[in-house]
Motif scaffolding. Structure first.
Motif, PDB file in Angstrom:
ATOM      1  N   PRO A 139       0.822  -1.217   0.000  1.00  0.00           N
ATOM      2  CA  PRO A 139       0.000   0.000   0.000  1.00  0.00           C
ATOM      3  C   PRO A 139       0.851   1.261   0.000  1.00  0.00           C
ATOM      4  O   PRO A 139       1.942   1.300   0.576  1.00  0.00           O
ATOM      5  N   HIS A 147      -4.990   0.522  -8.091  1.00  0.00           N
ATOM      6  CA  HIS A 147      -5.940  -0.375  -7.442  1.00  0.00           C
ATOM      7  C   HIS A 147      -6.085  -1.639  -8.283  1.00  0.00           C
ATOM      8  O   HIS A 147      -5.921  -1.608  -9.505  1.00  0.00           O
ATOM      9  N   ALA A 150     -10.317  -7.290  -5.961  1.00  0.00           N
ATOM     10  CA  ALA A 150     -10.163  -8.080  -4.739  1.00  0.00           C
ATOM     11  C   ALA A 150      -9.934  -9.551  -5.032  1.00  0.00           C
ATOM     12  O   ALA A 150      -9.538 -10.316  -4.143  1.00  0.00           O
ATOM     13  N   PRO A 156      -3.422  -8.609   0.059  1.00  0.00           N
ATOM     14  CA  PRO A 156      -4.209  -7.958   1.110  1.00  0.00           C
ATOM     15  C   PRO A 156      -4.673  -6.561   0.719  1.00  0.00           C
ATOM     16  O   PRO A 156      -5.784  -6.145   1.060  1.00  0.00           O
ATOM     17  N   GLY A 157      -3.816  -5.833   0.004  1.00  0.00           N
ATOM     18  CA  GLY A 157      -4.198  -4.488  -0.415  1.00  0.00           C
ATOM     19  C   GLY A 157      -5.356  -4.487  -1.392  1.00  0.00           C
ATOM     20  O   GLY A 157      -6.167  -3.554  -1.409  1.00  0.00           O
ATOM     21  N   CYS A 158      -5.449  -5.540  -2.184  1.00  0.00           N
ATOM     22  CA  CYS A 158      -6.567  -5.652  -3.128  1.00  0.00           C
ATOM     23  C   CYS A 158      -7.878  -5.867  -2.373  1.00  0.00           C
ATOM     24  O   CYS A 158      -8.910  -5.290  -2.716  1.00  0.00           O
ATOM     25  N   LEU A 159      -7.821  -6.688  -1.325  1.00  0.00           N
ATOM     26  CA  LEU A 159      -9.023  -6.976  -0.546  1.00  0.00           C
ATOM     27  C   LEU A 159      -9.542  -5.737   0.184  1.00  0.00           C
ATOM     28  O   LEU A 159     -10.747  -5.538   0.310  1.00  0.00           O
ATOM     29  N   SER A 160      -8.616  -4.896   0.657  1.00  0.00           N
ATOM     30  CA  SER A 160      -9.017  -3.715   1.418  1.00  0.00           C
ATOM     31  C   SER A 160      -9.263  -2.497   0.541  1.00  0.00           C
ATOM     32  O   SER A 160      -9.660  -1.446   1.037  1.00  0.00           O
ATOM     33  N   GLY A 161      -9.007  -2.617  -0.762  1.00  0.00           N
ATOM     34  CA  GLY A 161      -9.252  -1.507  -1.673  1.00  0.00           C
ATOM     35  C   GLY A 161      -8.226  -0.391  -1.595  1.00  0.00           C
ATOM     36  O   GLY A 161      -8.494   0.742  -2.010  1.00  0.00           O
ATOM     37  N   GLN A 162      -7.044  -0.673  -1.077  1.00  0.00           N
ATOM     38  CA  GLN A 162      -6.010   0.345  -0.945  1.00  0.00           C
ATOM     39  C   GLN A 162      -5.280   0.583  -2.266  1.00  0.00           C
ATOM     40  O   GLN A 162      -5.212  -0.299  -3.128  1.00  0.00           O
TER      41      GLN A 162
END
Length: 277
Positions: A139, A147, A150, A156-162
């Motif tokens: 991130p 971006h 997900a 993990p950054g893909c899942l949280s939308g960061q």
């Protein structure tokens, strides 16, 4: 993410397409450079074959020794079929493949300088495929963060939308810059093998630094496995480049006009004992 490319009615995997395109362009650059240097012979083409075979083996088997505990590593067959496609493993395999191929045909001339610009361009293109299909990076709050969906695995950054570092694009930019620099430097470094050594040193340092933007797992002292793989190589390359500098291998490269530094004429003494020039 763009998993597949469509050309008319034909669909091809994105990553494989860009890797294949990179290999083709690298082969073309190698042949052109070998022809320019008058080294386009059967033996040099054997070296290319060794690089391709060794690179493919090294890339596919790079996950076989990923963990220090052998029980955590996959078997050879599993690593070959489903293992990680490490670019460092591919480069190591390619290097060993060239050495083996040259030994088999008794070819003793150095070929690294022929490979350097070819490898740089090939990797620049291949990394585009990585950017389009794999997890971008860690991130970031930088304005060029990207971006990704997900659904991207191990991200993990893909899942949280960061927003994340476009780490593979960093490498594409570096490799394109290296390709241009190598073309510029090839007429200024005439010691066989030194152009390739300079490229290896620059890429090893860049790869160590860019790992801080990658989403790879850290294993010890907040460093990733690729970084620990690079540590001994960086130390050896630093010593090797230092010796080359002391011996004047890079004088023309470092001088402003691309010329060797002239040696100062020895002083002479006149009969009266005064120094003359």
């Amino acid at each position: 993410m763009l998993e597949q490319l469509r050309f008319g009615g034909v669909t091809v995997p994105t990553h494989a397409f860009f890797v294949g395109l990179g290999v083709i362009l690298a082969s073309v650059v190698f042949v052109l450079e070998a022809r320019r240097r008058g080294a386009l012979r059967e033996e040099s083409l054997v070296a290319v074959t060794g690089a391709l075979v060794g690179g493919a083996i090294g890339m596919r088997l790079s996950g076989w020794a990923e963990h220090l505990d052998p029980a955590l590593n996959p078997g050879l067959v599993e690593a070959w079929m489903f293992g990680a496609r490490s670019i460092l493993g591919g480069l190591t395999g390619a290097y060993v493949g060239v050495l083996v191929a040259k030994r088999l045909v008794g070819y003793r001339e150095r070929t690294g300088d022929l490979f350097a610009p070819a490898v740089a361009l090939g990797m620049a293109v291949g990394r585009i495929g990585c950017f389009l299909t794999e997890a971008p990076g860690r991130p970031t709050s930088l304005p060029w963060g990207v971006h990704a969906p997900a659904t991207v695995p191990e991200c993990p950054g893909c899942l949280s939308g960061q927003a994340m570092h476009p780490s593979y694009l960093y490498e594409t930019v570096f490799q394109l810059a290296a390709f241009g620099a190598l073309l510029w430097a090839r007429s200024r470094v005439d010691r066989p093998g030194e152009l390739f050594t300079l490229y290896l040193g620059a890429y090893a340092l860049f790869r160590f630094l860019v790992e801080f933007t990658r989403e790879n797992e850290t294993v010890w002292l907040d460093l990733t496995r690729p970084q620990w793989f690079l540590v001994p190589g960086l130390m050896l390359l630093a010593v090797r480049l230092g010796l080359g500098y002391r011996k004047g291998f890079y004088d023309r490269l470092l001088s402003r006009r691309g010329e060797r530094r002239p040696l100062l004429p020895a002083a002479r003494l006149s009969p009266a004992g005064e120094e003359e020039r």
